[in-house]
Design a protein around this motif. Sequence first.
Motif, PDB file in Angstrom:
ATOM      1  N   GLU A 260      -6.363 -11.634  -1.834  1.00  0.00           N
ATOM      2  CA  GLU A 260      -6.131 -10.859  -1.091  1.00  0.00           C
ATOM      3  C   GLU A 260      -5.718  -9.791  -1.357  1.00  0.00           C
ATOM      4  OE1 GLU A 260      -2.087 -13.724   1.001  1.00  0.00           O
ATOM      5  OE2 GLU A 260      -1.383 -12.133  -0.454  1.00  0.00           O
ATOM      6  N   PRO A 261      -6.647  -8.730  -0.455  1.00  0.00           N
ATOM      7  CA  PRO A 261      -6.170  -7.371  -1.273  1.00  0.00           C
ATOM      8  C   PRO A 261      -4.895  -7.252  -1.556  1.00  0.00           C
ATOM      9  CG  PRO A 261      -6.354  -6.965   1.672  1.00  0.00           C
ATOM     10  CD  PRO A 261      -5.938  -8.396   1.114  1.00  0.00           C
ATOM     11  N   ASP A 262      -4.466  -5.705  -2.859  1.00  0.00           N
ATOM     12  CA  ASP A 262      -3.752  -6.554  -3.860  1.00  0.00           C
ATOM     13  C   ASP A 262      -2.681  -4.419  -3.433  1.00  0.00           C
ATOM     14  OD1 ASP A 262      -1.674  -4.697  -5.846  1.00  0.00           O
ATOM     15  OD2 ASP A 262      -3.588  -5.627  -7.276  1.00  0.00           O
ATOM     16  N   LEU A 263      -1.181  -5.459  -2.585  1.00  0.00           N
ATOM     17  CA  LEU A 263      -0.756  -4.443  -1.907  1.00  0.00           C
ATOM     18  C   LEU A 263      -0.150  -3.190  -2.525  1.00  0.00           C
ATOM     19  CD1 LEU A 263       0.630  -7.246   0.669  1.00  0.00           C
ATOM     20  CD2 LEU A 263      -1.540  -6.282   1.047  1.00  0.00           C
ATOM     21  N   LEU A 296       6.681  -2.254   0.775  1.00  0.00           N
ATOM     22  CA  LEU A 296       6.548  -1.540   1.105  1.00  0.00           C
ATOM     23  C   LEU A 296       6.629  -1.518   2.266  1.00  0.00           C
ATOM     24  CD1 LEU A 296       3.105  -0.716  -1.235  1.00  0.00           C
ATOM     25  CD2 LEU A 296       5.353   0.831  -1.042  1.00  0.00           C
ATOM     26  N   ARG A 297       6.832  -2.032   3.228  1.00  0.00           N
ATOM     27  CA  ARG A 297       6.659  -1.721   4.664  1.00  0.00           C
ATOM     28  C   ARG A 297       8.066  -1.170   5.129  1.00  0.00           C
ATOM     29  NH1 ARG A 297       4.280  -6.368   8.582  1.00  0.00           N
ATOM     30  NH2 ARG A 297       4.908  -7.949   6.835  1.00  0.00           N
ATOM     31  N   GLU A 298       8.621  -2.049   4.488  1.00  0.00           N
ATOM     32  CA  GLU A 298       9.800  -1.554   4.610  1.00  0.00           C
ATOM     33  C   GLU A 298      10.346  -0.447   3.806  1.00  0.00           C
ATOM     34  OE1 GLU A 298      14.028  -3.517   2.843  1.00  0.00           O
ATOM     35  OE2 GLU A 298      12.604  -4.968   3.163  1.00  0.00           O
ATOM     36  N   ILE A 299      10.394  -0.335   2.975  1.00  0.00           N
ATOM     37  CA  ILE A 299      10.645   0.608   1.812  1.00  0.00           C
ATOM     38  C   ILE A 299       9.945   1.852   2.513  1.00  0.00           C
ATOM     39  CG2 ILE A 299      11.027   2.101  -0.370  1.00  0.00           C
ATOM     40  CD1 ILE A 299      10.984  -1.015  -0.956  1.00  0.00           C
ATOM     41  N   PHE A 300       9.355   2.172   2.936  1.00  0.00           N
ATOM     42  CA  PHE A 300       8.604   3.543   3.250  1.00  0.00           C
ATOM     43  C   PHE A 300       9.254   4.577   4.782  1.00  0.00           C
ATOM     44  CE2 PHE A 300       4.517   3.792   0.280  1.00  0.00           C
ATOM     45  CZ  PHE A 300       5.492   4.280  -1.410  1.00  0.00           C
ATOM     46  N   THR A 301       8.960   2.572   5.371  1.00  0.00           N
ATOM     47  CA  THR A 301       9.611   2.777   7.226  1.00  0.00           C
ATOM     48  C   THR A 301      10.596   3.689   6.631  1.00  0.00           C
ATOM     49  OG1 THR A 301       8.060   1.150   7.793  1.00  0.00           O
ATOM     50  CG2 THR A 301       9.775   1.794   8.802  1.00  0.00           C
ATOM     51  N   GLU A 302      11.649   3.058   5.652  1.00  0.00           N
ATOM     52  CA  GLU A 302      13.388   3.866   5.521  1.00  0.00           C
ATOM     53  C   GLU A 302      12.914   5.664   5.277  1.00  0.00           C
ATOM     54  OE1 GLU A 302      17.105   2.578   3.368  1.00  0.00           O
ATOM     55  OE2 GLU A 302      15.932   1.356   3.627  1.00  0.00           O
ATOM     56  N   MET A 303      11.668   5.613   4.328  1.00  0.00           N
ATOM     57  CA  MET A 303      11.398   6.342   3.723  1.00  0.00           C
ATOM     58  C   MET A 303      10.647   7.721   4.939  1.00  0.00           C
ATOM     59  SD  MET A 303      10.429   5.926  -0.660  1.00  0.00           S
ATOM     60  CE  MET A 303      11.626   7.774  -0.424  1.00  0.00           C
ATOM     61  N   GLY A 304      10.304   7.319   6.298  1.00  0.00           N
ATOM     62  CA  GLY A 304      10.297   7.993   7.111  1.00  0.00           C
ATOM     63  C   GLY A 304       8.792   7.627   7.746  1.00  0.00           C
ATOM     64  N   GLY A 305       8.915   6.771   7.428  1.00  0.00           N
ATOM     65  CA  GLY A 305       7.155   6.256   8.366  1.00  0.00           C
ATOM     66  C   GLY A 305       6.879   5.407   8.969  1.00  0.00           C
ATOM     67  N   THR A 306       6.071   4.736   9.949  1.00  0.00           N
ATOM     68  CA  THR A 306       6.203   3.821  10.418  1.00  0.00           C
ATOM     69  C   THR A 306       5.075   3.207  10.136  1.00  0.00           C
ATOM     70  OG1 THR A 306       5.061   5.188  11.994  1.00  0.00           O
ATOM     71  CG2 THR A 306       7.143   4.754  12.411  1.00  0.00           C
ATOM     72  N   LEU A 309       1.127  -3.650  12.236  1.00  0.00           N
ATOM     73  CA  LEU A 309       0.114  -4.946  11.717  1.00  0.00           C
ATOM     74  C   LEU A 309      -0.633  -5.144  12.301  1.00  0.00           C
ATOM     75  CD1 LEU A 309      -0.567  -6.050   9.122  1.00  0.00           C
ATOM     76  CD2 LEU A 309       1.154  -8.215   9.756  1.00  0.00           C
ATOM     77  N   THR A 310      -2.310  -4.557  12.486  1.00  0.00           N
ATOM     78  CA  THR A 310      -2.567  -4.852  13.607  1.00  0.00           C
ATOM     79  C   THR A 310      -4.204  -5.888  13.120  1.00  0.00           C
ATOM     80  OG1 THR A 310      -4.741  -3.270  12.953  1.00  0.00           O
ATOM     81  CG2 THR A 310      -2.469  -2.584  14.493  1.00  0.00           C
ATOM     82  N   GLU A 311      -5.066  -6.218  13.952  1.00  0.00           N
ATOM     83  CA  GLU A 311      -6.138  -7.084  13.735  1.00  0.00           C
ATOM     84  C   GLU A 311      -6.552  -6.226  12.630  1.00  0.00           C
ATOM     85  OE1 GLU A 311      -8.954  -7.880  17.274  1.00  0.00           O
ATOM     86  OE2 GLU A 311      -7.959  -6.389  17.682  1.00  0.00           O
ATOM     87  N   PHE A 312      -7.271  -5.247  12.767  1.00  0.00           N
ATOM     88  CA  PHE A 312      -7.825  -4.791  11.358  1.00  0.00           C
ATOM     89  C   PHE A 312      -6.823  -4.709   9.979  1.00  0.00           C
ATOM     90  CE2 PHE A 312      -8.472  -2.901  15.630  1.00  0.00           C
ATOM     91  CZ  PHE A 312     -10.105  -3.165  15.995  1.00  0.00           C
ATOM     92  N   GLY A 313      -5.913  -4.522  10.197  1.00  0.00           N
ATOM     93  CA  GLY A 313      -4.824  -4.325   9.225  1.00  0.00           C
ATOM     94  C   GLY A 313      -4.002  -3.819   9.385  1.00  0.00           C
ATOM     95  N   LEU A 314      -3.282  -2.913   8.071  1.00  0.00           N
ATOM     96  CA  LEU A 314      -1.669  -2.316   8.286  1.00  0.00           C
ATOM     97  C   LEU A 314      -1.830  -0.999   8.900  1.00  0.00           C
ATOM     98  CD1 LEU A 314       1.280  -2.043   8.012  1.00  0.00           C
ATOM     99  CD2 LEU A 314       0.742  -1.317   6.066  1.00  0.00           C
ATOM    100  N   VAL A 315      -2.108  -0.447   9.112  1.00  0.00           N
ATOM    101  CA  VAL A 315      -2.196   0.803  10.255  1.00  0.00           C
ATOM    102  C   VAL A 315       0.157   1.615   9.516  1.00  0.00           C
ATOM    103  CG1 VAL A 315      -2.040   3.211  11.974  1.00  0.00           C
ATOM    104  CG2 VAL A 315      -2.959   0.216  11.996  1.00  0.00           C
TER     105      VAL A 315
END
Length: 446
Positions: A260-263, A296-306, A309-315
Motif C-alpha cells: 500500500e502507499p505509505d499513508l 489523518l482523515r479524521e484529524i485533519f478534518t477536525e482541523m478544518g479540511g474535508t 474516498l473515491t475510486e481514484f483515491g483520497l481527495v
Amino acid sequence: MAPNTAPSALWPAPHASGAVDATVHVPGSKSVTNRALVLAALASEPGWLRRPLRSRDTLLMAEALRAMGVEIEETVSSSSSVAGGPDGTGEAWRVLPTGLHGPATVDVGNAGTVMRFLPPVATLADGPIRFDGDPRSYERPLHGVIDALRRLGARIDDDGRGALPLTVHGGGALDGGPVSIDASSSSQFVSALLLSGPRFNQGVEVRHTGTSLPSMPHIRMTVDMLRAVGAQVDTPESGGEPNVWRVTPGALLGRDLTIEPDLSNAQPFLAAALVTGGKVLIPDWPERTTQPGDRLREIFTEMGGTCELTEFGLVFTGSGAIHGIDVDLSDVGELTPGIAAVAALADSPSTLRGVAHLRLHETDRLAALTKEINELGGDVTETADGLHIRPRALHGGTFHTYEDHRMATAGAIIGLAVEGVRIENIGTTAKTLPDFPELWTGMLGQ
C-alpha cells in the motif's frame, strides 16, 4: 536543476503563492515493506513484494537479509500488476528464503524496524550476526528485544548496554515459548518477537507488562500480515488475555503482496491542502488498512479540511481555515511532527497528548519541535506527554532536522505559509520518502 540535498545544505522551503491543486503519488509503506521482507525471508517458499518502497530504511532491511543469506531479486515491470506510478511501471522484489547463516554484519542505520526486527531473525541463523548502525542508533532502546531473546534461549553479546552494537550468536533455531517484556518505549519490541515467532520451536507468547503501549496500530499491522502468510496468532482483540499475543509454530507461506502507499508519508501533502486552502488527491488510498496514517482523515478534518474516498483515491480539500485540536496521538505518534507544524499555523491553541515515547525516536521529537518552531517565533511548550502549541505569527529562519525525516517534512509544511524558512539536510527525508523535494515542488507546480 535538482535541489541541493547535501547534508550541510540549507534547502529553501517553497512558499505557496496560492491554493495547491495536485495529484501526488505517494511511494509504498515503509512499515509494510519491512515487515513483508522479514516474513518473506522466513517463509518456506519464494514470495513477491510489488511496489515496495525503496528508501534508506527498506534498502537497509533488504541488504541485512541478503547478508544473512536471503536472496532478493529486483525487477522492473510494465505490467499493471506492479504499476507503481503514473507512467505505469513499477518495481517488484522476489524473495527466495535460501537459509539464514553467518558470519555477517548488519548495518541498521537509524531504522527502528531493522534494529529491532532482525535480532530475532538472527537467532535462527547458523553463525554470528553483528549489528551496528548510526551513532543515534546506539541511544535508541533495544533492551526489550535483547532481554526477551535471552530469556527465550538466545546468546547475545552487547557488553551489558541493552543497545547497539551487539552480536547475536545464531544457533539455527530458538526454543521460544512465553516471555514477558515492557514495551512501553516501543511497540516494535512486540512486533519483533511476533514476526519470527512462527519459526521458534515452541512459537512465542509475548506478555506486555508496562502501563502503556504506544502505536497499537503497528502491532495490529504485524498480526494481520502474519495471518496473511498462514500464521496462527491469538490476540487480546480476538478474545485472548489483555496485553498477551501468542503465535503458534509453523511454516509461513510465500505470498504475492502489493504494498500500500505509505499513508503517514502522505501527511505533508494533505497538510499542504489544509494550509493553502487547496486540494490534493492521493491515488490508491486503501478503503481498509492497519496503517496508522489512515487516522489523518479524521484529524485533519477536525482541523478544518474535508475528505472523500473515491475510486481514484483520497481527495482532501482545505477550507482556508486551520483550527487547533486537542488530541491523543498515542497510537499514531509518528504523525506528531506534521500535526504540530499545522497546529503552529492554526487559529486557536492545540494540545497533542500521549506521545512521551517520541523522546526516544530518531531524535527527541518533542524537544526538537519545541525548539525549532519557537525559533521561528512560535509558542510551543513541552508537557509530560506531549506538546501545547499557541499559534503566533511566524517568521523565516533555519529549521534544523536532527537527521529526522519527519522533522524535515514538518519544516516544509511551515514553509508553505511562512517565507524564508530554510531546512537543514532535507536529504534526510530519503529515510522513508525518496525524492521528497521533487514531489513537493511538483505539487506546487514549481
